[in-house]
Design an enzyme around this catalytic site. Structure first.
Site, PDB file in Angstrom:
ATOM      1  N   GLY A   1      -4.696 -11.923  -9.091  1.00 55.16           N
ATOM      2  CA  GLY A   1      -5.947 -12.540  -8.651  1.00 55.16           C
ATOM      3  C   GLY A   1      -5.833 -13.845  -7.899  1.00 55.16           C
ATOM      4  O   GLY A   1      -6.851 -14.373  -7.431  1.00 55.16           O
TER       5      GLY A   1
ATOM      6  N   GLU B   1       0.623 -10.310 -12.422  1.00 48.10           N
ATOM      7  CA  GLU B   1       0.462  -9.120 -11.576  1.00 48.10           C
ATOM      8  C   GLU B   1      -0.081  -9.498 -10.207  1.00 48.10           C
ATOM      9  O   GLU B   1      -1.127  -8.997  -9.783  1.00 48.10           O
ATOM     10  CB  GLU B   1      -0.506  -8.140 -12.243  1.00 48.10           C
ATOM     11  N   PRO B   2       0.587 -10.366  -9.484  1.00 46.87           N
ATOM     12  CA  PRO B   2       0.046 -10.774  -8.191  1.00 46.87           C
ATOM     13  C   PRO B   2       0.268  -9.705  -7.128  1.00 46.87           C
ATOM     14  O   PRO B   2       1.324  -9.072  -7.087  1.00 46.87           O
ATOM     15  CB  PRO B   2       0.878 -12.021  -7.850  1.00 46.87           C
ATOM     16  N   GLY B   3      -0.722  -9.480  -6.316  1.00 45.14           N
ATOM     17  CA  GLY B   3      -0.568  -8.618  -5.152  1.00 45.14           C
ATOM     18  C   GLY B   3      -0.756  -9.464  -3.904  1.00 45.14           C
ATOM     19  O   GLY B   3       0.190  -9.810  -3.204  1.00 45.14           O
TER      20      GLY B   3
ATOM     21  N   TYR C   1     -15.881  -5.827   2.323  1.00 44.95           N
ATOM     22  CA  TYR C   1     -16.111  -7.035   1.497  1.00 44.95           C
ATOM     23  C   TYR C   1     -16.611  -8.206   2.330  1.00 44.95           C
ATOM     24  O   TYR C   1     -16.553  -9.340   1.878  1.00 44.95           O
ATOM     25  CB  TYR C   1     -14.819  -7.509   0.829  1.00 44.95           C
TER      26      TYR C   1
ATOM     27  N   CYS D   1     -17.087   5.084  15.173  1.00 39.78           N
ATOM     28  CA  CYS D   1     -18.519   5.319  15.390  1.00 39.78           C
ATOM     29  C   CYS D   1     -19.340   4.844  14.193  1.00 39.78           C
ATOM     30  O   CYS D   1     -19.980   5.643  13.500  1.00 39.78           O
ATOM     31  CB  CYS D   1     -18.747   6.790  15.652  1.00 39.78           C
ATOM     32  N   GLU D   2     -19.304   3.564  13.935  1.00 38.76           N
ATOM     33  CA  GLU D   2     -20.104   2.966  12.862  1.00 38.76           C
ATOM     34  C   GLU D   2     -20.392   1.517  13.244  1.00 38.76           C
ATOM     35  O   GLU D   2     -19.489   0.812  13.714  1.00 38.76           O
ATOM     36  CB  GLU D   2     -19.327   2.936  11.532  1.00 38.76           C
TER      37      GLU D   2
END
Ligand code: LLP
Length: 429
Positions: A239, A289-291, A332, A359-360
């Site tokens: 986190g 648990e770092p990503g 996000y 196409c959005e």
């Protein structure tokens, strides 16, 4: 800090010119700085040196085999969330004995695979899962090492989609229910070996306060569990947030030194300084648990401008990367700094939307942002794209996945080739 900066008018990743990489390998192209990943790993390791610990890299952030191999060579363990991630770790030379397995929906096949490989711990997210784990392990004649994920009901104050430590989130077991669940497991579940406790309150936390609040709340629970069970670890999750807004400037040590403490985002030194004293007397191994912290600022997505379209209301720069390549802005409202690969000659800015070919209407990288001007044929870098970038990319609109390049000093190596049109239909009837 990170390895991206202008040198001789061109953005470089360490010693490698990104304009040259874009010309050689095409765009969209992910580029990672191996030196930055290693530096971040070592700084985190150093910051936690006051307590026995192990860094279990959250594979979901970036699961390329070469990235995993780089971290395994540094001594990292791995936090996985699927059988597929375990497969990748093993292929990359990581050890199952240094893997923890998180996630609310583990299947029988995944549990069986992880048990047979001998992972360090299942991080269990519900009572039902614990019972099922006991059953599957029993059928295989094994004991499953396990920790339960405690939901401490702490507000991580981050985007609601990546906040995980409140009671209304689907994750973990309520704080109050933990002692009874451990007692029950010890008494009634012979195929469970309670090995630790786990928590993770959310991702991209830029303040130390929620970490402190969660640790202080859970320490008494840990002490209680230690009295009754032979637990050996406490995972405090990942986190740790990174810089997105001043991504390019934050590459240099001077930028960090020139800011006062109140202007700075969470630094890894502060993280260690605040948490280590609160953890060190427990006599437990602390897992992290770092990503994002390890790989986020270590990667960029290079994209080339295809068209410039001036409408009544806006100017659009249409680039060859889309939300399928980097979904964070769409999903996000994530901010990624957009930096021309050729250093702008003046400080002039134009206000533009940078959009992809999908196409959005949600397919944008920024809206109404003042940027140095760039034109069709020129390339820009979407900064801080090393975490949850390629890992969340898809083939939407039948677009082949981009290539990935790992830079180590002056050497650049393709660590995943660009998908071909044939790859797109592989396995289809
Ligand atoms: N441990 C657990 C149990 C997790 O669920 C996560 C992330 C991590 C560790 C690693 O968190 P980190 O250190 O990277 O913040 N796709 C989103 C982020 C989703 C995070 C999911 N869980 C994004 O692009 O912002």
């Amino acid at each position: 800090m990170h390895g991206f900066s202008y040198k001789k008018g061109s953005l470089h990743c360490d010693e490698v010119d990104l304009n040259e990489l874009a010309a050689t390998h095409g765009t969209p192209l992910y580029v990672y700085s191996g030196g930055t990943i290693i530096d971040h790993f070592q700084r985190l390791d150093q910051a936690l040196s006051g307590v026995p610990h192990e860094i279990a890299y959250a594979v979901k952030a970036n699961s390329n085999l070469s990235v995993l191999r780089l971290l395994a060579a540094q001594g990292a363990g791995f936090d996985i969330v699927s059988g597929g991630e375990l497969f990748r770790v093993l292929k990359a030379g990581g050890e199952a004995a240094h893997c923890t397995f998180a996630g609310v929906g583990k299947t029988r096949a995944e549990i069986t695979y992880a048990l047979q490989q001998g992972i360090y711990s299942f991080n269990v997210e519900s009572e039902e899962e614990l019972l099922y784990l006991n059953q599957v392990a029993g059928e295989l004649g094994l004991r499953a090492p396990a920790a339960v994920r405690v939901n401490p009901n702490v507000d991580a104050k981050t985007h609601k989609y990546i906040s995980t430590g409140k009671s209304e989130n689907k994750f973990g077991v309520d704080f109050e229910a933990i002692p009874e669940l451990y007692a029950r497991a010890a008494a009634d579940l012979p195929h469970i070996q309670l090995r630790g406790l786990q928590m993770h309150i959310g991702s991209q936390l830029t303040s130390i306060d929620p970490f402190i609040e969660a640790v202080e709340k859970v320490v008494p629970l840990v002490r209680h569990l230690q009295q009754h069970h032979a637990i050996e670890f406490w995972s405090i999750g990942g986190g740790i947030g990174i810089v997105y807004q001043n991504s390019l400037e934050s590459g240099s040590a001077e930028w960090w030194q020139s800011r006062s403490a109140s202007e700075l985002p969470l630094t890894i030194e502060r993280y260690g300084k605040e948490l280590v004293p609160r953890l060190k007397d427990l006599g437990l191994k602390i897992l992290l648990e770092p990503g994002r912290y390890l790989v986020g600022n270590a990667g960029v997505l290079l994209t080339r401008c295809l068209y410039e379209k001036k409408g009544l209301a806006k100017t659009f720069k249409i680039v060859d990367a889309g939300m399928n390549d980097l979904i964070r802005p769409a999903l996000y409202e994530g901010h990624h700094e957009i930096v021309p690969l050729t250093q702008p000659a003046t400080a002039a800015r134009v206000v533009v939307d940078v959009v992809g070919p999908i196409c959005e209407s949600g397919d944008f990288f920024c809206q109404d942002r003042a940027l140095p001007d760039f034109h069709p044929g020129e390339c820009v870098a979407l900064m801080s794209a090393g975490a949850y970038g390629f890992a969340m990319a898809s083939n939407y609109n039948s677009r082949p996945l981009p290539a990935e390049v790992l830079v180590e000093g002056a050497a650049a190596r393709v660590i995943r080739r660009r998908q071909t049109l044939e790859d797109l239909i592989e396995g289809e009837a």
